[in-house]
Write an enzyme that holds these catalytic residues in place. Structure first.
Site, short mmCIF file in Angstrom:
data_model
loop_
_atom_site.label_atom_id
_atom_site.label_comp_id
_atom_site.label_asym_id
_atom_site.label_seq_id
_atom_site.Cartn_x
_atom_site.Cartn_y
_atom_site.Cartn_z
CG ASP A 31 -0.12 47.32 10.42
OD1 ASP A 31 0.79 47.07 11.10
OD2 ASP A 31 -0.62 47.95 9.29
CB CYS A 73 -14.68 33.59 -9.27
SG CYS A 73 -15.32 35.38 -9.26
CB CYS A 113 -17.40 36.53 -12.27
SG CYS A 113 -16.40 37.75 -11.73
CB CYS A 138 -13.91 36.13 -14.02
SG CYS A 138 -13.86 35.51 -12.32
CG ASP A 146 6.40 49.22 11.29
OD1 ASP A 146 5.43 48.84 11.72
OD2 ASP A 146 6.55 49.46 9.96
#
Lengths: 644, 644
Positions: free
Chosen positions: B87, B274, B277, B272, B122
């Site tokens: 960016d 994952c 977790c 969760c 930009d």
């Protein structure tokens, strides 16, 4: 044996005690077949955190392991140290049409093998069974449960509600079982409904059963093992689920998620991070049945944790409304709840965190229904000639309108009210739960708009005002405010305080609580009223969180004097009174009666059997629960008379 | 550089080629700060499967690591072998109000450090910026992108759409950028909208940008890193997301899920599984920021996999409609899509798996809108006097009514039609997608019922019938059928075949396809029509899956003869023609023009520039896509002329 810890709707987080330990509910009991263990029970406990297992006593009784089960006991046989629940063979009656065992044989067998909770041989009704057959099934099941109670010894007993699709039979069955000394209730005969996605019928069956059951015993949805229904069933008061599906579905290559079932063969991506799925491809699951079963179990257990967390965060309704988008049949089931709102409202808390509008169903939530009814029944408008009706968008969460509303209100002859989807909201009540805590889309469904109009018309029919003026946004609110006749200043603080008192405690509560000299103590930071003193005594606090009152002892004294028993009262036995007077909580087992209108989280008066005031506090239960529960706190006492 | 592999709505699964490898889209690019790596990039790749990273060149350019970045290159500096996107500092302009770097400096810097995709500097517009400021930002951004294109060397360039909240400026900006040689488009200035839950504005910005952009370049939603918006943004054509949130939120103790953000401190249960977790408690996450960041990233990546799978399974609309229940502001965003249905329809496939009704929004899905429009514009009713109108419940998926409907239809003077929420369904079209594949609740929302009535009225206003009779369920359908006048037998197979031909290929297609002697070849098992021969030649097959035709060469010849160019045509360059004639697919780069009315998955005619028929097949793109894409198949050819 069962205690309620947290609640939302009829759903609850509870603690179920058994001979082999405590189970936190809502809980999923994986069903294991001792002859064919897909996942070994010890692993279920250690890797999956499973607290309780279920197995089928009928299959065990007929099979090779029968002798060993009796000799070693079911816990050793399964190598599972926690509670084990056994089923009796009623489901095999559904599958095979008959069973070869007597009620006595199977109940005594369950006692012999040391089940923590055993099941009497209930009679399964098919959804298409005619009324007579269902009636007979109900009666036979009742007789068998009564018999079983005599043989059970130390074993807890499960009594199963039957009655097919006939709500009155379901309720009758439930009432009959409630009178028996059983520890857990099951709702039976529902597997065919779930298999056929007949969730609308499932809702009717659960609600009818729940209406007849005592509220202090956990309820098991027999065969309810798909996470798709967990949220909805918990919301309606189910505490226990059992799942054979995790293994059965895996045999067919089917993957369970909270939004349904998918064939693993159709998948390209695995949107799951459970230990079975993480790093795996759909192919890995397709080729490994055990792995797929493990995923299915993880997904099921995860949804129950999600449901528990939704109860804890007070967003169970949102959770269920979201989940019910998974299939149109579930959406249909959600819509039928509207017909049961009066029953559901009795268990609904007096407060909550927020209400997110998720669709037209949201306006029929019990909290919204209650708010509307209270505005109709309890709200006394000011002596204004006319009323200015503002659109939903003018609700106070939209900050633009709040000052204008207040200015309008000050001109006494033009009262203002918002036509909200939760019902008409008088400006004095704009911060009160659920209205002040709700978030609604800018663009509303036609259904919501029509309902909103109907609620408003019901309010206007009460004839409080000579004229009503609907603001349609063509003039600015400032212009309207300038035109409104009359200049008599209204004390906004007092008006709000009075409206809320009637809204929360019932008609005329304001006259009692706010008589004499009233002083408002305001927050220095927000300039909002925080405490209200009546004749110099702290009668009420106003909660920022939900815009409702916390009742202080001085306020309690006034309400006690003004309102006849049983209003707002929780009556305790003599032995409890001294403790409550000192500020100790009221335990449910000491409650002898209570006001039928009390809802969980309501502010209440604790009195003795002579109606002498002992304390004020917050009810954690409604009346039926206070009278039924043998464990747990009925009223969280805030101030006792002796503590002052 | 970018190829589309699967699609749903404007959403697509794509392959983006970069110097450091291929990225599958939709993709999430975790944002890493080289000076403060929450999760090391190598671990992101190995443990999270991250294919592409994003980092901020502006911060790198100002910081201590600048020299090293230039010397070692960004990939070595980050220790990440895959593609790295950078960016430019526009977001820092939003945060700090200014940046201390020129466009040339920052673009050349990105080239120097070896970015795979770098961004021109930009100019960020704030949502509240006035029109003039936004106009200037658009123009300056365009100039800078044009400059950057000259400096970029081997680096891919990201051109960012600006224009604030002005749809015309967004579209203008997008059109300007589409003409420049950039490889990826980004939609900028949207972070403040997402932070303020202004999802309605977000939708307007994405749609306006997408309208101006060429369809063959991937679109990056700049700063879109919360899984809450992934589904909606993908549905509207976004392919890339970047997330700094996973780490930032973790710093504040906030947990990301697909339904929002929660403070870990408020949690009691972790729903969760994952790797971060599983087996953990909320406390573990609260006390370990790294662990929480890992959860946040897992949850975000998981939702993107869920979105990809939803595209693969053709249920992206259902997925988005479900996810938008998470917050009323998202529901509002969903409702605004109705206003863009005409644009969305151009990218919507001609077929699909099924349509599940999830709420009143469903009836405004592009497939439903298209069906209604076609019934109004393309359907020619039989010469019946009157029409019997049946309720939604009579739709053919409800097996009870199907035989009665067929009987009614056979009595030629009383035609039958179902008043469905997807529009009026003539009985001949009852199996056609999406109607035959849709599932609707029994109880409908008022909004859906009203819309259904409005659609019917629009149909009846066309004046096909002398009388209309609405069946309200008071008489049995059999009784009505018996009363209906006339006995002239109607050839149901032919009637269906004709209605479908017009519906799928346009008015008068039936006259061309079904002229002469028509033979129906039926399935032995289901007795349904499978193939249609016209004058002995196989012209059409009827697909069981979606009730639509597959076009065979003989049918293609008839349509080619009857319809003038450009109808149904895809025109290819000379060098492609011989291959297509032999049955090879049509690649997008060889398409010179095509019928504007072609939708993805439509049956089309492939012709050369002299309009000689080469082949028939299934379009995978609409016209704009065929003309824009340099890679990928435009038409999957079924039969080529030379292959016969």
């Amino acid at each position: 044996m069962f205690e309620m810890r947290e609640r939302a709707g009829l759903g609850r987080i509870g603690r179920l005690e058994t001979p082999h330990g405590v189970v936190e509910t809502p809980a999923l009991m994986p069903v294991v077949n001792p002859s064919r263990l897909t996942i070994p029970p010890r692993r279920l406990r250690e890797a999956f955190g499973v607290e309780v297992l279920m197995t089928n006593a009928y299959i065990l009784h007929r099979g090779d392991l029968r002798e060993r089960a009796v000799e070693e006991g079911i816990h050793k046989l399964l190598d599972f140290p926690g509670p084990v629940v056994t089923d009796s063979g009623a489901f095999q009656q559904h599958v095979y049409g008959r069973v070869d065992v007597s009620n006595e044989e199977i109940v005594r067998f369950q006692v012999e093998i040391g089940s923590d909770l055993g099941t009497a041989l209930d009679v399964f009704s098919e959804p298409e069974d005619p009324r007579e057959a269902c009636e007979e099934a109900v009666q036979t099941t009742l007789v068998r449960c009564r018999e079983a109670a005599g043989w059970r010894g130390e074993m807890g007993l499960v009594g199963t509600v039957q009655g097919g699709l006939f709500p009155d039979l379901r309720q009758e069955s439930a009432q009959g079982l409630s009178e028996l000394p059983v520890q857990v209730h099951a709702i039976g005969g529902v597997v065919p409904l779930m298999e056929a996605y007949r969730f609308r019928d499932l809702v009717e069956v659960i609600v009818a059963s729940r209406k007849g059951l005592r509220p202090d015993r956990p309820v098991h949805l027999f065969g309810g093992g798909h996470p798709l229904v967990f949220g909805l069933a918990v919301l309606l008061g189910c505490d226990l689920f059992d799942s054979a599906s995790y293994a059965k579905y895996a045999q067919d290559g089917r993957m369970i998620t909270a939004r349904g079932t998918t064939h693993v063969a159709d998948l390209r991506y695995l949107a799951c991070d459970c230990p079975a799925c993480h790093g795996a491809t759909p192919r890995d699951l397709r080729e490994d049945q055990q792995r797929l079963a493990e995923h299915n179990l993880h997904a099921s257990l995860r949804e129950l944790r999600e449901v528990r967390e939704a109860i804890h965060e007070d967003r169970l309704w949102e959770h269920v409304e979201g989940r019910c988008r998974a299939h149109p049949s579930l959406l249909d089931a959600l819509k039928t709840l509207r017909g049961h709102v009066e029953f559901l409202e009795r268990f609904e808390k007096a407060t909550g965190r927020h209400v997110f509008y998720t669709g037209p169903e949201t306006i029929w939530r019990p909290v919204a229904w209650r708010f509307r009814r209270r505005v109709l029944e309890r709200y006394r408008p000011p002596k204004a000639e006319g009323i200015l009706i503002l659109p939903e968008a003018a609700r106070p969460y939209s900050r633009t309108y709040a000052p204008v509303l207040r200015r309008l209100f000050r001109r006494a002859s033009a009262h203002a009210l918002v036509k909200s989807v939760f019902g008409p909201v008088p400006v004095e009540l704009d911060g009160v739960f659920p209205v002040g805590q709700s978030v609604v889309p800018r663009e509303l469904d036609v259904e919501a708009l029509e309902a909103s109009e109907a609620f408003l018309q019901a309010f206007l029919r009460k004839g409080h005002f000579a004229f009503g003026l609907l603001w349609e946004g063509k003039e600015s609110l400032e212009e309207i405010a300038a035109k409104a006749p009359g200049e008599a200043p209204v004390d906004m603080d007092l008006a709000r305080a009075r409206a809320l008192a009637d809204h929360q405690f019932g008609p005329r509560a304001a006259d009692a609580l706010l008589a004499g000299e009233v002083t408002f103590v305001k927050s220095k930071r927000t300039a909002k009223v925080r405490n209200i003193l009546a004749d110099g005594k702290h009668a009420l606090s106003l909660r920022a969180r939900d815009g409702l009152y916390t009742l202080k002892l001085a306020g309690g004294r006034r309400l006690h004097g003004a309102f006849q028993a049983p209003r707002l009262r929780v009556v305790v036995v003599e032995e409890s009174a001294p403790f409550n007077r000192e500020g100790k909580n009221v335990f449910a087992k000491f409650v002898v009666s209570a006001d039928e209108a009390i809802r969980p989280w309501d502010e209440v008066l604790v009195v003795d059997q002579e109606d002498a005031l002992l304390a004020v506090g917050r009810a954690l239960m409604n009346r039926d629960e206070m009278l039924a529960f043998g464990q747990g706190v009925a009223v969280k006492v805030r101030e006792g008379l002796a503590a002052v």
